[in-house]
Design an enzyme around this catalytic site. Structure first.
Site, PDB file in Angstrom:
ATOM      1  CE1 TYR A 123      35.543  40.343  42.579  1.00 16.38           C
ATOM      2  CE2 TYR A 123      36.225  38.044  42.739  1.00 16.38           C
ATOM      3  CZ  TYR A 123      36.458  39.397  42.979  1.00 16.38           C
ATOM      4  OH  TYR A 123      37.621  39.781  43.583  1.00 16.38           O
TER       5      TYR A 123
ATOM      6  N   GLY B 248      44.431  38.440  47.539  1.00 14.14           N
ATOM      7  CA  GLY B 248      43.263  39.184  47.084  1.00 14.14           C
ATOM      8  C   GLY B 248      42.005  38.436  47.468  1.00 14.14           C
ATOM      9  CB  CYS B 249      38.891  37.833  45.604  1.00 14.14           C
ATOM     10  SG  CYS B 249      37.384  36.869  45.706  1.00 14.14           S
ATOM     11  CG  PHE B 250      38.220  35.356  51.205  1.00 17.20           C
ATOM     12  CD1 PHE B 250      37.022  35.618  50.576  1.00 17.20           C
ATOM     13  CD2 PHE B 250      38.380  35.811  52.514  1.00 17.20           C
ATOM     14  CE1 PHE B 250      36.000  36.306  51.209  1.00 17.20           C
ATOM     15  CE2 PHE B 250      37.354  36.501  53.166  1.00 17.20           C
ATOM     16  CZ  PHE B 250      36.170  36.756  52.508  1.00 17.20           C
TER      17      PHE B 250
END
Length: 200
Positions: free
Chosen positions: A183, A42-44
């Site tokens: 985030y 997912g989000c790096f």
């Protein structure tokens, strides 16, 4: 969700630009890295933050892999996944240990993305470059299935090429800690990981 956060931040700060990360090739934790591993979780940004907590791991690099497009970007990445390239010292930590750690920091049951980030680019993948890495990755996946007692959808993918992401994505959790925390919290990543894995 991450794209929405970036858009909201840009609107709030007007003409200001997102802080650019400075290159940092110095190894962390006093170790000399001599191997690399690539993971899609997912989000790096989140993967960078998670892996850099480990002894024997150096400066993790955000990027793209798994697709065929040349020179992918955040806006145009074709079928590439968001990935991290993890430099590590095999005398301190093994590829298998990294693979086990990887599984316990993602939702390997979700085939449509990760947490609030949906779509192919945010799906998971465990990349390998050698037969030894493949065997270790497969063993880690089987272990994850045994712990969760469910089928893990994370594929094992032969690494063809790693493409480094844009500068502002590198070390984002360090250079933009407030935005990163907003985030990560709003995306529900840690809540879901804890729900799945508990203390494993």
């Amino acid at each position: 969700m991450k794209r929405l956060i970036i858009a909201l931040i840009a609107g709030i700060i007007g003409t200001a630009t997102i802080t650019m990360a400075q290159p940092n090739d110095a190894p962390q934790n006093g170790s000399a890295q001599s191997a690399t591993a690539v993971f899609a979780g997912g989000c790096f940004w989140c993967m960078e933050a998670d892996f850099e907590k480990l002894d024997g791991v150096g400066d993790v690099v955000s990027g793209y892999a798994g697709g065929v497009m040349e020179n992918p970007t955040y806006e145009r990445h074709g079928r590439h996944l968001e990935v991290v390239q993890v430099p590590y010292d095999p005398s301190v930590i093994s590829y298998r240990e990294l693979a086990d750690y990887f599984f316990r920091h993602i939702d390997p049951l979700d085939e449509k993305g990760q947490f609030c980030d949906r779509g192919h680019a945010y799906t998971t993948g465990l990349f390998y470059s050698t037969t030894e890495e493949y065997d270790a990755a497969k063993a880690a996946k089987i272990d994850a299935e045994n712990v969760l007692n469910e089928s893990v959808v994370t594929p094992l993918i032969e690494l063809q090429k790693f493409w480094k992401a844009e500068g502002y994505h590198q070390n984002y959790y360090k250079t933009n800690p407030i935005r990163y925390k907003l985030y990560r919290t709003s995306c529900g990543r840690d809540r879901r990981v804890k729900q799945l894995w508990g203390s494993h």
